[in-house]
Design a protein around this motif. Structure first.
Motif, PDB file in Angstrom:
ATOM      1  N   GLY A   1       0.818  -1.203   0.000  1.00 21.59           N
ATOM      2  CA  GLY A   1       0.000   0.000   0.000  1.00 21.59           C
ATOM      3  C   GLY A   1       0.856   1.258   0.000  1.00 21.59           C
ATOM      4  N   GLY A   2       0.199   2.400  -0.154  1.00 24.17           N
ATOM      5  CA  GLY A   2       0.929   3.658  -0.153  1.00 24.17           C
ATOM      6  C   GLY A   2       0.104   4.785  -0.726  1.00 24.17           C
ATOM      7  N   LEU A   3       0.801   5.876  -1.012  1.00 32.21           N
ATOM      8  CA  LEU A   3       0.192   7.078  -1.571  1.00 32.21           C
ATOM      9  C   LEU A   3       0.542   7.165  -3.054  1.00 32.21           C
ATOM     10  N   VAL A   4      -0.466   7.367  -3.882  1.00 31.48           N
ATOM     11  CA  VAL A   4      -0.251   7.448  -5.322  1.00 31.48           C
ATOM     12  C   VAL A   4      -1.187   8.499  -5.899  1.00 31.48           C
ATOM     13  N   GLN A   5      -0.777   9.111  -6.988  1.00 31.33           N
ATOM     14  CA  GLN A   5      -1.627  10.087  -7.657  1.00 31.33           C
ATOM     15  C   GLN A   5      -2.683   9.378  -8.504  1.00 31.33           C
ATOM     16  N   ALA A   6      -3.768  10.054  -8.730  1.00 28.63           N
ATOM     17  CA  ALA A   6      -4.819   9.508  -9.595  1.00 28.63           C
ATOM     18  C   ALA A   6      -4.226   9.142 -10.956  1.00 28.63           C
ATOM     19  N   GLY A   7      -4.643   7.980 -11.446  1.00 30.30           N
ATOM     20  CA  GLY A   7      -4.094   7.470 -12.698  1.00 30.30           C
ATOM     21  C   GLY A   7      -2.902   6.554 -12.516  1.00 30.30           C
TER      22      GLY A   7
ATOM     23  N   LEU B   1      -2.844  -8.125  -5.912  1.00 28.88           N
ATOM     24  CA  LEU B   1      -3.870  -7.283  -6.521  1.00 28.88           C
ATOM     25  C   LEU B   1      -3.153  -6.154  -7.244  1.00 28.88           C
ATOM     26  N   GLN B   2      -3.139  -6.233  -8.566  1.00 24.00           N
ATOM     27  CA  GLN B   2      -2.581  -5.174  -9.387  1.00 24.00           C
ATOM     28  C   GLN B   2      -3.660  -4.133  -9.623  1.00 24.00           C
ATOM     29  N   MET B   3      -3.388  -2.911  -9.228  1.00 22.23           N
ATOM     30  CA  MET B   3      -4.372  -1.831  -9.321  1.00 22.23           C
ATOM     31  C   MET B   3      -3.845  -0.764 -10.260  1.00 22.23           C
ATOM     32  N   ASN B   4      -4.510  -0.575 -11.380  1.00 24.84           N
ATOM     33  CA  ASN B   4      -4.123   0.422 -12.372  1.00 24.84           C
ATOM     34  C   ASN B   4      -5.189   1.505 -12.478  1.00 24.84           C
ATOM     35  N   ASN B   5      -4.794   2.631 -13.047  1.00 22.63           N
ATOM     36  CA  ASN B   5      -5.725   3.752 -13.245  1.00 22.63           C
ATOM     37  C   ASN B   5      -6.487   4.050 -11.952  1.00 22.63           C
ATOM     38  N   LEU B   6      -5.741   4.204 -10.884  1.00 19.44           N
ATOM     39  CA  LEU B   6      -6.377   4.422  -9.587  1.00 19.44           C
ATOM     40  C   LEU B   6      -7.099   5.757  -9.526  1.00 19.44           C
ATOM     41  N   LYS B   7      -8.179   5.756  -8.769  1.00 15.66           N
ATOM     42  CA  LYS B   7      -9.016   6.940  -8.618  1.00 15.66           C
ATOM     43  C   LYS B   7      -9.089   7.324  -7.141  1.00 15.66           C
ATOM     44  N   PRO B   8      -9.368   8.575  -6.836  1.00 12.98           N
ATOM     45  CA  PRO B   8      -9.487   8.972  -5.419  1.00 12.98           C
ATOM     46  C   PRO B   8     -10.496   8.120  -4.650  1.00 12.98           C
ATOM     47  N   GLU B   9     -11.533   7.662  -5.311  1.00 18.10           N
ATOM     48  CA  GLU B   9     -12.537   6.842  -4.623  1.00 18.10           C
ATOM     49  C   GLU B   9     -12.047   5.426  -4.311  1.00 18.10           C
ATOM     50  N   ASP B  10     -10.861   5.070  -4.777  1.00 14.48           N
ATOM     51  CA  ASP B  10     -10.243   3.796  -4.400  1.00 14.48           C
ATOM     52  C   ASP B  10      -9.524   3.894  -3.053  1.00 14.48           C
ATOM     53  N   THR B  11      -9.433   5.089  -2.506  1.00 16.13           N
ATOM     54  CA  THR B  11      -8.775   5.268  -1.211  1.00 16.13           C
ATOM     55  C   THR B  11      -9.488   4.478  -0.125  1.00 16.13           C
TER      56      THR B  11
ATOM     57  N   TYR C   1     -10.458 -16.106   7.362  1.00 13.06           N
ATOM     58  CA  TYR C   1      -9.309 -15.385   7.926  1.00 13.06           C
ATOM     59  C   TYR C   1      -9.131 -14.044   7.221  1.00 13.06           C
ATOM     60  N   TRP C   2      -8.725 -13.044   7.999  1.00 14.25           N
ATOM     61  CA  TRP C   2      -8.466 -11.692   7.505  1.00 14.25           C
ATOM     62  C   TRP C   2      -7.021 -11.297   7.782  1.00 14.25           C
ATOM     63  N   GLY C   3      -6.480 -10.493   6.893  1.00 15.46           N
ATOM     64  CA  GLY C   3      -5.221  -9.825   7.176  1.00 15.46           C
ATOM     65  C   GLY C   3      -5.473  -8.567   7.977  1.00 15.46           C
ATOM     66  N   GLN C   4      -4.394  -7.865   8.287  1.00 16.86           N
ATOM     67  CA  GLN C   4      -4.506  -6.677   9.133  1.00 16.86           C
ATOM     68  C   GLN C   4      -4.809  -5.414   8.336  1.00 16.86           C
ATOM     69  N   GLY C   5      -4.636  -5.478   7.035  1.00 16.66           N
ATOM     70  CA  GLY C   5      -4.956  -4.346   6.170  1.00 16.66           C
ATOM     71  C   GLY C   5      -3.750  -3.512   5.808  1.00 16.66           C
ATOM     72  N   THR C   6      -3.827  -2.875   4.646  1.00 19.48           N
ATOM     73  CA  THR C   6      -2.801  -1.952   4.180  1.00 19.48           C
ATOM     74  C   THR C   6      -3.493  -0.744   3.575  1.00 19.48           C
ATOM     75  N   GLN C   7      -2.984   0.438   3.895  1.00 13.05           N
ATOM     76  CA  GLN C   7      -3.632   1.684   3.466  1.00 13.05           C
ATOM     77  C   GLN C   7      -3.255   2.020   2.025  1.00 13.05           C
ATOM     78  N   VAL C   8      -4.256   2.338   1.241  1.00  5.21           N
ATOM     79  CA  VAL C   8      -4.060   2.862  -0.110  1.00  5.21           C
ATOM     80  C   VAL C   8      -4.711   4.239  -0.164  1.00  5.21           C
ATOM     81  N   THR C   9      -3.923   5.242  -0.544  1.00  2.00           N
ATOM     82  CA  THR C   9      -4.432   6.600  -0.639  1.00  2.00           C
ATOM     83  C   THR C   9      -4.153   7.120  -2.045  1.00  2.00           C
ATOM     84  N   VAL C  10      -5.205   7.572  -2.711  1.00  2.00           N
ATOM     85  CA  VAL C  10      -5.075   8.084  -4.067  1.00  2.00           C
ATOM     86  C   VAL C  10      -5.407   9.564  -4.043  1.00  2.00           C
ATOM     87  N   SER C  11      -4.452  10.382  -4.414  1.00  2.00           N
ATOM     88  CA  SER C  11      -4.649  11.828  -4.403  1.00  2.00           C
ATOM     89  C   SER C  11      -5.121  12.299  -5.777  1.00  2.00           C
ATOM     90  N   SER C  12      -5.920  13.352  -5.751  1.00  2.00           N
ATOM     91  CA  SER C  12      -6.458  13.875  -7.021  1.00  2.00           C
ATOM     92  C   SER C  12      -5.561  14.928  -7.618  1.00  2.00           C
TER      93      SER C  12
END
Length: 124
Positions: A9-15, A81-91, A113-124
């Motif tokens: 996970g991490g911070l990425v710009q839209a697209g 999970l490969q995530m392309n063309n990310l949008k702010p609403e994917d945050t 079973y669940w994992g602990q989660g990873t943050q994905v933040t998409v900036s506009s």
């Protein structure tokens, strides 16, 4: 008992793109369908994608279809999970999940079973 640990996970710009990984241990990985869910602040956890035990069947939420790709490597006990063309609403916080019963009908109530989660933040 299966342990799931997400990464990527991490911070990425839209697209932009990110690839999430989930490493499993403590069980027989190929016995489980695997899935990804996400939860945004103030919202319920929602299904994103699932893959069958052998990888031959994949399922996607309409909101990510055509942009996200799920895959698994049973030799490495890992699902991606490969995530392309990310949008702010994917945050959201993205959770890996293991399901012994179903792929096509995977939901929050079918998960073993669940994992602990990873943050994905998409900036506009």
């Amino acid at each position: 008992q299966v342990q799931l640990v997400e990464s990527g996970g991490g911070l990425v710009q839209a697209g932009g793109s990110l690839r999430l990984s989930c490493a499993a241990s403590g069980g027989t990985f190929s016995n489980y369908a695997m899935g990804w869910f996400r939860q945004a602040p103030g919202k319920e956890r929602e299904f994103v994608s699932a893959i069958s035990r052998g990888g031959g069947t994949t399922v996607y939420a309409d909101s990510v279809k055509g942009r996200f790709t799920i895959s698994r490597d049973n030799a490495k006990n890992t699902v991606y999970l490969q995530m392309n063309n990310l949008k702010p609403e994917d945050t959201a916080v993205y959770y890996c999940a293991a399901d012994s019963a179903t792929t096509r009908n995977m939901g929050v109530n079918t998960i073993d079973y669940w994992g602990q989660g990873t943050q994905v933040t998409v900036s506009s």
